[in-house]
Design an enzyme around this catalytic site. Structure first.
Site, PDB file in Angstrom:
ATOM      1  N   GLY A 134       1.162  -1.345  -0.117  1.00 43.41           N
ATOM      2  CA  GLY A 134      -0.018  -0.118  -0.060  1.00 43.41           C
ATOM      3  C   GLY A 134       0.783   1.223   0.063  1.00 43.41           C
ATOM      4  O   GLY A 134       2.077   1.192   0.446  1.00 43.41           O
ATOM      5  N   CYS A 140       5.826   0.508   7.571  1.00 46.35           N
ATOM      6  CA  CYS A 140       5.629   1.537   6.619  1.00 46.35           C
ATOM      7  C   CYS A 140       6.878   2.005   5.761  1.00 46.35           C
ATOM      8  O   CYS A 140       7.925   2.084   6.253  1.00 46.35           O
ATOM      9  CB  CYS A 140       5.224   2.765   7.534  1.00 46.35           C
ATOM     10  SG  CYS A 140       4.518   4.332   6.440  1.00 46.35           S
ATOM     11  N   LEU A 141       6.495   2.151   4.418  1.00 48.38           N
ATOM     12  CA  LEU A 141       7.482   2.337   3.615  1.00 48.38           C
ATOM     13  C   LEU A 141       8.263   3.736   4.071  1.00 48.38           C
ATOM     14  O   LEU A 141       9.602   4.098   3.617  1.00 48.38           O
ATOM     15  CB  LEU A 141       7.026   2.515   2.127  1.00 48.38           C
ATOM     16  CG  LEU A 141       6.527   1.140   1.615  1.00 48.38           C
ATOM     17  CD1 LEU A 141       6.078   1.213   0.201  1.00 48.38           C
ATOM     18  CD2 LEU A 141       7.685  -0.101   1.541  1.00 48.38           C
ATOM     19  N   GLU A 196      -3.458   3.387   5.186  1.00 51.17           N
ATOM     20  CA  GLU A 196      -3.051   4.409   3.694  1.00 51.17           C
ATOM     21  C   GLU A 196      -4.112   5.650   3.958  1.00 51.17           C
ATOM     22  O   GLU A 196      -3.640   6.722   3.820  1.00 51.17           O
ATOM     23  CB  GLU A 196      -3.325   3.809   2.542  1.00 51.17           C
ATOM     24  CG  GLU A 196      -2.750   2.570   2.217  1.00 51.17           C
ATOM     25  CD  GLU A 196      -1.049   2.609   2.463  1.00 51.17           C
ATOM     26  OE1 GLU A 196      -0.700   3.990   2.379  1.00 51.17           O
ATOM     27  OE2 GLU A 196      -0.762   1.627   2.952  1.00 51.17           O
ATOM     28  N   HIS A 212      -2.651   7.913   6.449  1.00 52.46           N
ATOM     29  CA  HIS A 212      -1.463   8.707   5.783  1.00 52.46           C
ATOM     30  C   HIS A 212      -2.173  10.024   5.317  1.00 52.46           C
ATOM     31  O   HIS A 212      -1.617  11.076   5.208  1.00 52.46           O
ATOM     32  CB  HIS A 212      -0.963   7.922   4.680  1.00 52.46           C
ATOM     33  CG  HIS A 212       0.330   7.076   5.182  1.00 52.46           C
ATOM     34  ND1 HIS A 212       1.512   7.700   5.607  1.00 52.46           N
ATOM     35  CD2 HIS A 212       0.381   5.960   4.996  1.00 52.46           C
ATOM     36  CE1 HIS A 212       2.301   6.767   5.772  1.00 52.46           C
ATOM     37  NE2 HIS A 212       1.865   5.575   5.322  1.00 52.46           N
TER      38      HIS A 212
HETATM   39 NI    NI Z   1       2.745   3.551   5.292  1.00 46.08          NI
END
Ligand code: NI
Length: 182
Positions: free
Chosen positions: A48, A90-91, A133, A136
């Site tokens: 995601g 989380c990226l 997401e 975010h």
């Molecule tokens: Ni994230």
């Protein structure tokens, strides 16, 4: 407004804390960004990604947990049920995993990349990813769910990321140890 090069933004960059703007009308520009977001998500082996994570302050997300790609504009949780706790990465916060309690089932209302209304019912991991997401888009991150002791544990990692966000490119994201990478 368009970003020439999209790249994954790291914890410490102010855009990750901003509230994403609602999109009035889906345009080619948005479809472009959604495709690039999907590419970046797959390249980073994530499941995601939200637009603020690539430096775009607009309400868009992409999600693919292996059962198909969702591209969404202005996504919103309109119904929640039950609860689940999942270890999330989380990226934008490589190397950090946090156990987060979320609804087990959600109904998400959004528009597709052409501006057509869509509704998705999800449960389990998919529901978790949608909620992550959509967080975010509100400027909310997994670290906000950390307990005091977890915060102490990850403090130095976050400081290091903040330093890195100031001047450096992102190298390989290190979220492999988390159950979900988002
Ligand atoms: Ni994230």
């Amino acid at each position: 407004m368009p970003e020439t090069t999209l790249k994954i933004r790291l914890f410490g960059e102010p855009i990750l804390r901003r509230k994403a703007k609602l999109i009035q009308q889906a345009a080619l520009f948005h479809r472009d960004i959604l495709s690039k977001m999907a590419q970046l998500m797959y390249a980073a082996q994530g499941i995601g990604l939200a637009a603020p994570q690539v430096g775009v302050n607009e309400a868009m997300i992409v999600v693919d947990i292996g059962s198909g790609l969702y591209k969404m504009i202005n996504p919103k949780v309109i119904k929640k049920d039950g609860s689940q706790v999942t270890e999330e990465g989380c990226l934008s916060i490589p190397g950090v995993c946090i156990k987060v309690r979320r609804a087990r089932k959600v109904t998400v209302r959004a528009q597709d990349e052409f501006g057509q209304p869509m509704t998705v019912e999800a449960e389990g991991p998919l529901a978790c990813v949608f909620q992550h997401e959509i967080d975010h888009l509100k400027g909310k991150l997994i670290v906000d769910y950390a307990s005091f002791f977890q915060r102490m544990k990850i403090k130095s990692k976050l400081e290091a990321l903040r330093e890195k966000a100031k001047d450096e490119e992102l190298s390989e994201p290190k979220t492999k140890s988390c159950k979900l990478q988002l």
